[in-house]
Design a protein around this motif. Structure first.
Motif, mmCIF file in Angstrom:
data_model
loop_
_atom_site.group_PDB
_atom_site.id
_atom_site.type_symbol
_atom_site.label_atom_id
_atom_site.label_comp_id
_atom_site.label_asym_id
_atom_site.label_seq_id
_atom_site.Cartn_x
_atom_site.Cartn_y
_atom_site.Cartn_z
ATOM 1 N N CYS A 106 0.843 -1.287 -0.026
ATOM 2 C CA CYS A 106 0.115 0.305 0.035
ATOM 3 C C CYS A 106 1.018 1.442 -0.004
ATOM 4 O O CYS A 106 1.505 1.462 0.972
ATOM 5 C CB CYS A 106 -0.912 -0.090 1.330
ATOM 6 N N VAL A 107 0.870 2.108 -1.099
ATOM 7 C CA VAL A 107 1.822 3.244 -1.073
ATOM 8 C C VAL A 107 0.497 4.345 -1.051
ATOM 9 O O VAL A 107 -0.264 4.484 -1.705
ATOM 10 C CB VAL A 107 2.156 3.333 -2.563
ATOM 11 N N SER B 130 0.037 8.596 -1.075
ATOM 12 C CA SER B 130 0.901 9.737 -1.734
ATOM 13 C C SER B 130 0.334 10.997 -1.676
ATOM 14 O O SER B 130 -1.089 10.756 -1.866
ATOM 15 C CB SER B 130 1.144 9.173 -3.224
ATOM 16 N N THR C 71 5.697 3.757 -6.723
ATOM 17 C CA THR C 71 4.626 2.792 -7.354
ATOM 18 C C THR C 71 5.220 2.131 -8.569
ATOM 19 O O THR C 71 4.808 0.833 -8.692
ATOM 20 C CB THR C 71 3.363 3.454 -7.576
ATOM 21 N N VAL D 28 0.099 -3.120 -6.127
ATOM 22 C CA VAL D 28 -0.029 -2.083 -5.546
ATOM 23 C C VAL D 28 -1.391 -1.413 -5.165
ATOM 24 O O VAL D 28 -2.067 -1.384 -6.230
ATOM 25 C CB VAL D 28 0.982 -0.799 -5.939
ATOM 26 N N PHE E 265 -2.755 2.049 -4.416
ATOM 27 C CA PHE E 265 -2.166 3.374 -4.298
ATOM 28 C C PHE E 265 -3.063 4.375 -3.913
ATOM 29 O O PHE E 265 -4.161 4.745 -4.645
ATOM 30 C CB PHE E 265 -1.925 3.814 -6.084
ATOM 31 N N HIS F 261 -3.978 7.948 -2.984
ATOM 32 C CA HIS F 261 -3.353 9.118 -3.541
ATOM 33 C C HIS F 261 -4.215 10.366 -3.375
ATOM 34 O O HIS F 261 -5.545 10.144 -3.538
ATOM 35 C CB HIS F 261 -2.893 8.926 -5.015
ATOM 36 N N PRO G 73 1.437 7.505 -11.146
ATOM 37 C CA PRO G 73 2.368 6.695 -11.780
ATOM 38 C C PRO G 73 2.472 6.764 -13.445
ATOM 39 O O PRO G 73 1.361 6.921 -13.879
ATOM 40 C CB PRO G 73 1.729 5.409 -11.447
ATOM 41 N N LEU H 40 -2.571 -3.111 -9.869
ATOM 42 C CA LEU H 40 -2.699 -1.802 -9.743
ATOM 43 C C LEU H 40 -4.218 -1.495 -9.150
ATOM 44 O O LEU H 40 -5.032 -1.329 -9.991
ATOM 45 C CB LEU H 40 -2.015 -0.860 -10.390
ATOM 46 N N LYS I 213 -6.451 2.032 -7.499
ATOM 47 C CA LYS I 213 -6.258 3.324 -7.185
ATOM 48 C C LYS I 213 -7.383 3.862 -6.442
ATOM 49 O O LYS I 213 -8.376 3.726 -6.788
ATOM 50 C CB LYS I 213 -5.938 4.310 -8.418
ATOM 51 N N THR J 49 13.233 1.855 -2.996
ATOM 52 C CA THR J 49 12.431 0.558 -3.248
ATOM 53 C C THR J 49 13.397 -0.543 -3.186
ATOM 54 O O THR J 49 12.918 -1.589 -2.710
ATOM 55 C CB THR J 49 11.413 0.888 -4.230
#
Length: 316
Positions: A52-53, A55, A83, A93, A95, A97, A104, A152, A154, A300
């Motif tokens: 989990c990113v 941002s 990412t 991922v 994301f 955001h 990305p 991915l 989002k 990373t």
């Protein structure tokens, strides 16, 4: 006097519950929950890592029908770049955001005018000029690959209320992944907020003198994430300071206080060029020697190696 860890956990959880209880409900919560459940279920059967990113910066509304707000500095560049490198290495991922922040595969596209990417041919067909064609093709190809292969997901936010509700939902969903889960918490999260129930419903009038407003402290969700929501996950947080004299001390404190696996320390003056990774075993400096380099690639790569060791250690 030291506070018993169980007592600290209980206090933190109570503060978090009070925050979420008073927060406006997340828009499309059921839709988000369904997308999350499908994404995690798809990857729970495999053996790869899921990260989990987070941002971008969170806003703090000053009115319920918001016109004015307090914002946190963040372009989202680090989260977007990271990412890409996680996806390239085979990680799935999620994301989280900030709306309007860097995305990305879009980092090298023109910022000032998106329309500069296109031209109209004689038959009014949309074309990409040769000067941008390779960048656009690569961006579309890599993005579509990540989406089409289900790698991915989002999830956008704007306010501190949206961000923390999303983080809680994601963490609870990823808990079933155990040590395969990683949290890369690069978002710039507000430390203070205006409680929803005490917030003005409409635009605050500018007449009548100075504005006096009390802000409450946002509950420290890192402790809850690490100890309650997803206790087996590998957790990476970020610490940004303007004063280099307190940066590493603050990072060390965050490492111990919240139980992070890694705290990435950045000084505002050179955050794009240098970072110090603080762990229980020491410090590692990551830097870029040329502007063309992405420091996030080094960052990373080191973290993924640490994560692999984290998984192997608990699989013994």
């Amino acid at each position: 006097m030291a506070v018993d860890p169980s007592v600290a956990a209980s206090r933190s959880e109570e503060a978090a519950e009070a925050f979420f209880h008073a927060a406006p409900p997340l828009h499309d919560r059921d839709l988000v929950a369904g997308s999350l459940a499908d994404f995690v279920a798809r990857h729970s059967a495999g053996s790869g890592g899921v990260v989990c990113v987070t941002s971008g910066g969170t806003t703090v509304p000053l009115e319920q029908r918001c016109v004015r707000y307090i914002d946190n500095f963040s372009s989202g560049q680090r989260g977007a770049a990271s990412t890409e490198y996680f996806l390239k290495a085979g990680y799935a991922v999620i994301f989280i955001h900030r709306r309007g922040s860097k995305q990305p595969y879009c980092r090298f596209l023109p910022e000032d005018s998106f329309l500069d990417l296109f031209e109209l041919g004689e038959d009014l067909e949309i074309q990409v000029p040769q000067s941008h064609s390779s960048v656009v093709k690569a961006a579309i190809s890599n993005y579509r690959k990540a989406i089409n292969e289900g790698m991915l997901l989002k999830l956008p936010f704007t306010t501190i209320f949206e961000y923390l509700q999303l983080l809680q939902m994601v963490a609870n969903s990823m808990n079933c992944l155990g040590h395969r889960a990683m949290f890369y918490l690069a978002a710039a999260v507000s430390d203070f907020y205006v409680p929803w129930e005490s917030m003005a419903k409409h635009k605050i009038e500018s007449a009548g003198g100075p504005l006096n407003m009390q802000l409450n402290q946002v509950p420290k969700m890192l402790f809850i994430l690490r100890n309650i929501w997803a206790p087996s996950a590998f957790c990476v947080s970020f610490k940004l300071e303007t004063d280099p004299n307190i940066l590493l001390q603050k990072a060390e404190m965050a490492l111990k206080k919240y139980g992070m696996n890694v705290v990435v320390a950045n000084e505002l003056a050179n955050y794009k060029d240098v970072a110090v990774m603080v762990t229980r075993s020491g410090r590692t400096t990551v830097s870029r020697s040329r502007k063309e380099e992405d420091m996030e690639e080094q960052l990373t790569n080191i973290l993924m190696k640490m994560h692999s060791e984290h998984i192997a250690q608990h699989n013994l």
